[in-house]
Design an enzyme around this catalytic site. Structure first.
Site, mmCIF file in Angstrom:
data_model
loop_
_atom_site.group_PDB
_atom_site.id
_atom_site.type_symbol
_atom_site.label_atom_id
_atom_site.label_comp_id
_atom_site.label_asym_id
_atom_site.label_seq_id
_atom_site.Cartn_x
_atom_site.Cartn_y
_atom_site.Cartn_z
ATOM 1 N N ASN A 145 0.880 -1.215 0.020
ATOM 2 C CA ASN A 145 0.037 -0.057 0.074
ATOM 3 C C ASN A 145 0.814 1.330 0.042
ATOM 4 O O ASN A 145 0.481 2.355 -0.465
ATOM 5 C CB ASN A 145 -0.940 0.015 1.268
ATOM 6 N N TYR A 204 10.790 3.337 1.255
ATOM 7 C CA TYR A 204 10.115 2.074 1.077
ATOM 8 C C TYR A 204 9.118 1.857 -0.015
ATOM 9 O O TYR A 204 9.020 1.002 -0.857
ATOM 10 C CB TYR A 204 9.738 1.426 2.345
ATOM 11 N N SER A 253 -2.241 -4.508 5.327
ATOM 12 C CA SER A 253 -1.516 -4.970 6.407
ATOM 13 C C SER A 253 -1.696 -6.459 6.728
ATOM 14 O O SER A 253 -2.801 -7.034 6.954
ATOM 15 C CB SER A 253 -2.063 -4.381 7.549
ATOM 16 N N ARG A 275 -6.550 1.857 11.576
ATOM 17 C CA ARG A 275 -6.372 1.820 9.883
ATOM 18 C C ARG A 275 -6.395 0.394 9.400
ATOM 19 O O ARG A 275 -6.845 0.385 8.356
ATOM 20 C CB ARG A 275 -4.945 2.767 9.923
HETATM 21 C C1 15L Z 1 3.754 -2.890 4.758
HETATM 22 O O1 15L Z 1 4.002 -2.652 3.751
HETATM 23 C C2 15L Z 1 4.777 -3.381 5.801
HETATM 24 O O2 15L Z 1 5.494 -4.282 5.165
HETATM 25 C C3 15L Z 1 3.950 -3.971 7.026
HETATM 26 O O3 15L Z 1 4.956 -4.050 7.866
HETATM 27 C C4 15L Z 1 2.979 -2.882 7.301
HETATM 28 O O4 15L Z 1 3.496 -1.959 7.838
HETATM 29 C C5 15L Z 1 1.868 -2.638 6.251
HETATM 30 O O5 15L Z 1 2.769 -2.230 5.445
HETATM 31 C C6 15L Z 1 0.746 -1.621 6.739
HETATM 32 O O6 15L Z 1 0.682 -0.471 6.214
HETATM 33 O O7 15L Z 1 0.273 -1.664 7.634
#
Ligand code: 15L
Length: 267
Positions: free
Chosen positions: A114, A142, A171, A180
């Site tokens: 996301n 990221y 998530s 969220r």
């Molecule tokens: C992600 O991309 C992460 O890898 C994960 O650890 C969570 O942080 C997730 O998004 C999120 O947005 O909840």
């Protein structure tokens, strides 16, 4: 008929560990790969264990040998330094795709996030939710790495005809931890269902789909995921009474939108 062999990278990570038992099938061998230690095979478990980094071309070439499909979950899962995200997520995914191409692996599933569209506003696409393939608006380095992973998948599809499905995972945890996540939760069982759809659907081509459950408070669209046969059976709402912290916020990416860039953080 010979076994189907699926390479799962990042098998010792959060999602990888959740998927290991759920992707076990008669007629399937899971080749589990991680740079971190993997649990030994349980009695009767049909797995092959590979300790290697996705950034190592020789190791990835060996890991792709005899494989029918790859589920690439490996890499950093949150904000980190640009150098590390470049090496592990972007270059690492290039190494995986290149090894897949050379070995003739025709189907690859890439874990996007996301956070590739973290700066998209909640509700901007109307009541149906944000489409699976809306253009990137990353919230972190990221998130940029995840947008780059999607772009690499597109390139390998267009150049080499590889079937590549990118999952914008919300998530994925045992249960939603905050408000969220009541909107973006992907239950582990639904994650496995989605991966099975990616593996089973005929000639998917190149796609980006949301990886979320059928949440009552959903803010993204499951249309594209349903097109490949995904049917969610879970809804974060069943945990709503236990979730008291946080709010859904203004943007898809939540707290990632304000975390300092380039610093490893515990989000
Ligand atoms: C992600 O991309 C992460 O890898 C994960 O650890 C969570 O942080 C997730 O998004 C999120 O947005 O909840």
């Amino acid at each position: 008929m010979s076994d189907q062999r699926v390479l799962l990278t990042g098998a010792a990570g959060v999602v990888g560990k959740l998927m290991r038992p759920r992707l076990a099938r008669a007629g399937r061998v899971l080749r589990l790969l991680d740079v971190a230690p993997l649990e030994p095979a349980a009695p009767g478990e049909r797995v092959e264990l590979v300790t290697a980094s996705v950034t190592d071309p020789d190791a990835m070439a060996a890991a792709c040998h005899g494989v029918d499909a790859i589920v690439h979950l490996g890499g950093l899962s949150r904000e980190d330094s640009w150098a590390r995200l470049l090496e592990i997520n972007i270059d690492g995914t290039h190494t995986v795709l290149e090894a897949a191409r050379a070995a003739g692996v025709s189907r690859v599933v890439l874990a996007s996030s996301n956070h590739a569209v973290g700066f998209r506003r909640i509700g901007e696409a109307g009541p149906d939710g944000l489409p699976g393939d809306s253009s990137p608006r990353p919230d972190t380095y990221y998130g940029v790495s995840k947008a780059a992973i999607e772009a690499l998948g597109s390139l390998y599809h267009s150049r080499f005809g590889m079937d590549v499905t990118c999952l914008r995972i919300g998530s994925c945890f045992e249960r939603p931890a905050d408000t969220r996540q009541l909107s973006l939760w992907l239950s582990p069982d639904d994650c496995a269902r989605l991966l099975e759809s990616c593996l089973a659907t005929g000639k998917p081509g190149y796609r980006i789909v949301w990886g979320v459950s059928n949440n009552t408070r959903s803010i993204v669209s499951l249309r594209e995921a349903r097109e490949i046969g995904y049917e969610s059976r879970d809804d974060a709402e069943e945990f709503a009474d236990d979730v008291t912290s946080g709010d859904v916020g203004e943007f898809i990416g939540g707290a990632f939108c304000t975390t300092p860039l380039g610093l490893a953080n515990p989000l």
